[in-house]
Design a protein around this motif. Structure first.
Motif, PDB file in Angstrom:
ATOM      1  N   MET A 111       0.858  -1.134  -0.063  1.00  0.00           N
ATOM      2  CA  MET A 111       0.172  -0.057   0.038  1.00  0.00           C
ATOM      3  C   MET A 111       0.803   1.089   0.156  1.00  0.00           C
ATOM      4  O   MET A 111       2.098   1.296   0.789  1.00  0.00           O
ATOM      5  N   GLY A 112       0.493   2.286  -0.884  1.00  0.00           N
ATOM      6  CA  GLY A 112       1.374   3.336  -0.950  1.00  0.00           C
ATOM      7  C   GLY A 112       1.168   4.290   0.093  1.00  0.00           C
ATOM      8  O   GLY A 112       0.383   4.310   0.928  1.00  0.00           O
ATOM      9  N   ARG A 113       2.098   5.358   0.053  1.00  0.00           N
ATOM     10  CA  ARG A 113       1.934   6.284   1.037  1.00  0.00           C
ATOM     11  C   ARG A 113       0.934   7.451   0.824  1.00  0.00           C
ATOM     12  O   ARG A 113       0.183   7.250  -0.398  1.00  0.00           O
ATOM     13  N   LEU A 114       0.641   8.379   1.502  1.00  0.00           N
ATOM     14  CA  LEU A 114      -0.109   9.455   1.361  1.00  0.00           C
ATOM     15  C   LEU A 114       0.615  10.734   1.074  1.00  0.00           C
ATOM     16  O   LEU A 114       1.566  11.174   1.940  1.00  0.00           O
ATOM     17  N   ILE A 115       0.108  11.609  -0.048  1.00  0.00           N
ATOM     18  CA  ILE A 115       0.602  12.751  -0.224  1.00  0.00           C
ATOM     19  C   ILE A 115      -0.571  13.880   0.247  1.00  0.00           C
ATOM     20  O   ILE A 115      -1.426  13.719  -0.630  1.00  0.00           O
ATOM     21  N   VAL A 116      -0.230  14.993   1.041  1.00  0.00           N
ATOM     22  CA  VAL A 116      -1.287  15.720   1.294  1.00  0.00           C
ATOM     23  C   VAL A 116      -0.833  17.055   0.952  1.00  0.00           C
ATOM     24  O   VAL A 116       0.134  17.477   1.084  1.00  0.00           O
ATOM     25  N   VAL A 117      -1.723  17.870   0.188  1.00  0.00           N
ATOM     26  CA  VAL A 117      -1.296  18.932  -0.490  1.00  0.00           C
ATOM     27  C   VAL A 117      -2.344  20.012   0.011  1.00  0.00           C
ATOM     28  O   VAL A 117      -3.428  19.906  -0.080  1.00  0.00           O
ATOM     29  N   SER A 118      -1.782  21.263   0.733  1.00  0.00           N
ATOM     30  CA  SER A 118      -2.753  22.181   1.196  1.00  0.00           C
ATOM     31  C   SER A 118      -2.286  23.591   0.879  1.00  0.00           C
ATOM     32  O   SER A 118      -0.848  23.667   0.787  1.00  0.00           O
ATOM     33  N   ASN A 119      -2.821  24.749   0.769  1.00  0.00           N
ATOM     34  CA  ASN A 119      -2.090  25.964   0.655  1.00  0.00           C
ATOM     35  C   ASN A 119      -0.844  26.227   1.793  1.00  0.00           C
ATOM     36  O   ASN A 119       0.004  26.510   1.270  1.00  0.00           O
ATOM     37  N   ARG A 120      -1.558  26.118   2.970  1.00  0.00           N
ATOM     38  CA  ARG A 120      -0.509  26.138   4.127  1.00  0.00           C
ATOM     39  C   ARG A 120      -0.189  25.045   4.624  1.00  0.00           C
ATOM     40  O   ARG A 120      -1.165  24.099   4.730  1.00  0.00           O
ATOM     41  N   VAL A 121       0.920  24.539   5.173  1.00  0.00           N
ATOM     42  CA  VAL A 121       1.353  23.543   5.758  1.00  0.00           C
ATOM     43  C   VAL A 121       1.600  23.682   7.351  1.00  0.00           C
ATOM     44  O   VAL A 121       2.222  24.771   7.684  1.00  0.00           O
ATOM     45  N   ALA A 122       0.737  22.896   8.196  1.00  0.00           N
ATOM     46  CA  ALA A 122       0.976  23.218   9.551  1.00  0.00           C
ATOM     47  C   ALA A 122       2.384  22.815   9.832  1.00  0.00           C
ATOM     48  O   ALA A 122       3.144  21.655   9.376  1.00  0.00           O
ATOM     49  N   THR A 123       3.265  23.578  10.810  1.00  0.00           N
ATOM     50  CA  THR A 123       4.411  22.974  11.463  1.00  0.00           C
ATOM     51  C   THR A 123       4.486  21.810  12.257  1.00  0.00           C
ATOM     52  O   THR A 123       3.317  21.454  12.764  1.00  0.00           O
ATOM     53  N   PRO A 124       5.518  20.973  12.226  1.00  0.00           N
ATOM     54  CA  PRO A 124       5.354  19.955  13.276  1.00  0.00           C
ATOM     55  C   PRO A 124       4.998  20.089  14.527  1.00  0.00           C
ATOM     56  O   PRO A 124       4.221  19.497  15.393  1.00  0.00           O
ATOM     57  N   THR A 125       5.140  21.411  15.101  1.00  0.00           N
ATOM     58  CA  THR A 125       4.710  21.726  16.497  1.00  0.00           C
ATOM     59  C   THR A 125       3.564  22.210  16.604  1.00  0.00           C
ATOM     60  O   THR A 125       2.776  21.683  17.762  1.00  0.00           O
ATOM     61  N   GLU A 126       2.805  22.596  15.435  1.00  0.00           N
ATOM     62  CA  GLU A 126       1.193  22.905  15.537  1.00  0.00           C
ATOM     63  C   GLU A 126       0.483  21.358  15.373  1.00  0.00           C
ATOM     64  O   GLU A 126      -0.442  21.345  16.007  1.00  0.00           O
ATOM     65  N   THR A 127       0.987  20.553  14.867  1.00  0.00           N
ATOM     66  CA  THR A 127       0.424  19.236  14.667  1.00  0.00           C
ATOM     67  C   THR A 127       0.412  18.535  15.878  1.00  0.00           C
ATOM     68  O   THR A 127      -0.434  17.517  16.193  1.00  0.00           O
ATOM     69  N   LYS A 128       1.108  19.109  16.903  1.00  0.00           N
ATOM     70  CA  LYS A 128       1.318  18.412  18.380  1.00  0.00           C
ATOM     71  C   LYS A 128       0.231  19.049  19.182  1.00  0.00           C
ATOM     72  O   LYS A 128       0.180  18.574  20.613  1.00  0.00           O
ATOM     73  N   GLY A 129      -0.790  19.646  18.755  1.00  0.00           N
ATOM     74  CA  GLY A 129      -1.994  20.119  19.769  1.00  0.00           C
ATOM     75  C   GLY A 129      -2.757  21.556  19.574  1.00  0.00           C
ATOM     76  O   GLY A 129      -3.499  21.599  19.952  1.00  0.00           O
ATOM     77  N   SER A 130      -1.895  22.395  18.936  1.00  0.00           N
ATOM     78  CA  SER A 130      -2.506  23.656  18.856  1.00  0.00           C
ATOM     79  C   SER A 130      -3.154  23.825  17.342  1.00  0.00           C
ATOM     80  O   SER A 130      -3.820  24.866  17.175  1.00  0.00           O
ATOM     81  N   ALA A 131      -3.141  22.824  16.614  1.00  0.00           N
ATOM     82  CA  ALA A 131      -3.765  23.371  15.246  1.00  0.00           C
ATOM     83  C   ALA A 131      -5.258  23.059  15.124  1.00  0.00           C
ATOM     84  O   ALA A 131      -5.725  22.215  16.151  1.00  0.00           O
ATOM     85  N   GLY A 132      -5.960  23.242  14.056  1.00  0.00           N
ATOM     86  CA  GLY A 132      -7.465  22.973  14.003  1.00  0.00           C
ATOM     87  C   GLY A 132      -7.859  21.718  13.403  1.00  0.00           C
ATOM     88  O   GLY A 132      -6.998  20.728  12.943  1.00  0.00           O
ATOM     89  N   GLY A 133      -9.053  21.569  12.664  1.00  0.00           N
ATOM     90  CA  GLY A 133      -9.391  20.406  12.225  1.00  0.00           C
ATOM     91  C   GLY A 133      -8.644  19.710  11.277  1.00  0.00           C
ATOM     92  O   GLY A 133      -8.516  18.531  11.135  1.00  0.00           O
ATOM     93  N   LEU A 134      -8.493  20.579   9.944  1.00  0.00           N
ATOM     94  CA  LEU A 134      -7.609  20.188   8.861  1.00  0.00           C
ATOM     95  C   LEU A 134      -6.332  19.343   9.317  1.00  0.00           C
ATOM     96  O   LEU A 134      -6.044  18.385   8.907  1.00  0.00           O
ATOM     97  N   ALA A 135      -5.663  20.271  10.007  1.00  0.00           N
ATOM     98  CA  ALA A 135      -4.264  19.851  10.498  1.00  0.00           C
ATOM     99  C   ALA A 135      -4.096  18.572  11.225  1.00  0.00           C
ATOM    100  O   ALA A 135      -3.354  17.571  10.935  1.00  0.00           O
TER     101      ALA A 135
END
Length: 468
Positions: free
Chosen positions: A1-25
């Motif tokens: 099974m292949g990987r996932l490539i996500v493309v969005s206008n803005r990319v959340a930082t690794p720090t944001e993905t650990k708790g402060s980001a919104g729904g999309l992130a």
């Protein structure tokens, strides 16, 4: 099974993905952690041409690679500030009166999409599935196909999709729809949005639409020489995580300070980005009518409106900020006392955990967009409530969330008197009814949480036959 490539206008930082980001992130990062892959997009920086052309900046957070690029000033002005946010955003939110169309901005929009696709191509492996997000990137699949990419490509639109008559006010509307037909799967927030796209395909593109599934929420399209699928995927939240977070922080100093300052008054909470689609001015007028029509509430209820500024270099956003400040000052001038300020308007950003704990302390969540794709604030408000003493959600019928949260009090944001009456009803609602409405809404949130949205879309994308 292949990987996932996500493309969005803005990319959340690794720090944001650990708790402060919104729904999309939170949603896409969870999928990326499960499958491994790449999150690609704009860094948020405006840079020189030399820096922009140097290639993506890669940050490895195993098993996820964050890949970002900067935009030149010209690309930012034309692609982001121009066509994306001065044309697509207002038209897709049914505000044609605020939209402008410039050919050079549209050309820049397509140029940046092609440039981004070229940058991403080098990171794609043959078995990867590609998930593109939102209106900034409508031509992205078409650009990838031009680069020879054969992978499955899905697209999710986070904002409303307008009716054909409204969409046609954008001169290159047919080119945009043709670009959308280069995807293998198109996801919409609501059935109305999906239906608007189907109507365009049938009436304007003279294509074929076959609807199936529960409430016809899955469709197959034949148009512009391609076959693709469409579906309704309602983005959600993780309600139990929000409930735990809100309860954990309810004794923090910021909450205690707010409670002390209210001196026993009821609290109405509203949180939005500063945007004309959110119905903020109409909301202030409704609160003013409440104080006019129900004088007993004067001095006994406070509206806290948090609206951090966005896109401050777009003229229409400067105008809405000035109008809000003016209206808040006028209404406060009418009804304030030495120890009472009716509206507390805060034009600043707050951490997500603070907002959840403030939601928990309020008696009403006032969420009244003029038009919205989903509106996760409505869902977050419900999830943050104390089950033993929940507040009431007052919700616009034009929010996508209205289709799910049947326990809300529904209002038309163009009817100030009706909104004022709903506020009065919510303020006087007995505990048993508040609990019943809360449990109805929580059942809906758990049934369609953020994981369901993510996993259902990606499962449907993986089931699409590999393009040849």
């Amino acid at each position: 099974m292949g990987r996932l490539i996500v493309v969005s206008n803005r990319v959340a930082t690794p720090t944001e993905t650990k708790g402060s980001a919104g729904g999309l992130a939170v949603g896409v990062f969870g999928a990326l952690k499960d499958a491994g892959g790449v999150w690609f997009g704009w860094s948020g920086d405006v840079v020189s041409e030399t820096v922009a052309n140097a290639g993506p900046q890669l940050v490895e957070e195993d098993p996820v690679t964050f890949a970002t690029v900067g935009l030149t000033r010209k690309d930012y002005d034309q692609y982001y500030r121009g066509f994306s946010n001065a044309t697509l955003w207002p038209v897709f939110h049914y505000r044609n009166d605020l939209a402008r169309y410039e050919r050079d901005e549209y050309a820049g929009y397509r140029r940046v999409n092609a440039w981004l696709a070229h940058k991403l191509k080098k990171l794609i492996e043959p078995d990867d599935n590609i998930w593109i997000h939102d209106y900034h990137l409508i031509p992205f699949a078409e650009a990838l196909r031009s680069e020879g990419v054969k992978n499955r490509i899905g697209f999710f639109l986070h904002i409303p999709f307008p009716s054909p008559q409204v969409l046609q006010t954008i001169p290159p509307h047919e080119e945009l729809v043709r670009s959308l037909c280069c995807y293998d799967l198109l996801g919409f927030q609501t059935r109305n949005d999906q239906q608007a796209f189907h109507d365009y395909i049938a009436r304007e593109a003279h294509g074929k639409v076959v609807e199936s599934g529960e409430n016809k929420e899955h469709g197959e399209i034949e148009a512009y020489g391609r076959k693709l699928r469409t579906g309704v995927y309602r983005i959600g939240v993780f309600p139990d995580e929000i409930a735990e977070q809100a309860a954990r922080y309810e004794s923090r100093q910021h909450v205690l300070d707010l409670k002390q300052s209210l001196e026993g008054r009821k609290l109405i909470m509203s949180v939005d980005r500063l945007d004309y689609s959110k119905g903020l001015v109409e909301r202030f007028h409704a609160f003013e009518q409440l104080l006019e029509q129900a004088p007993d509430w004067r001095g006994n209820v406070t509206l806290v409106q948090i609206a951090p500024p966005t896109r401050s270099d777009v003229a229409s956003y400067k105008a809405i900020r000035e109008e809000l400040e003016r209206e808040a000052g006028r209404i406060n001038g009418r009804f304030s006392g030495l120890d009472y300020t009716p509206i507390r308007y805060l034009s600043q950003q707050y951490d997500r955990w603070k907002l959840m704990s403030l939601f928990r302390e309020s008696q009403i969540g006032f969420v009244t967009p003029l038009h919205d794709g989903m509106n996760l604030v409505a869902k977050e408000y419900v999830a943050a409530q104390n089950p033993n003493d929940p507040g009431v959600l007052v919700l616009s019928i034009f929010a996508g969330a209205a289709a799910e949260l049947s326990g809300a009090l529904f209002v038309n944001p163009h009817d100030s008197a009706g909104m004022a009456e709903a506020l009065q009803t919510a303020l006087g609602m007995p505990l048993d009814e508040r609990k019943a409405r809360y449990h109805t809404n929580m059942e809906a949130l758990r049934r369609n949480d953020l994981g369901v949205w993510r996993d259902t879309f990606l499962s449907d994308l993986a089931s699409v036959p590999q393009p040849t």
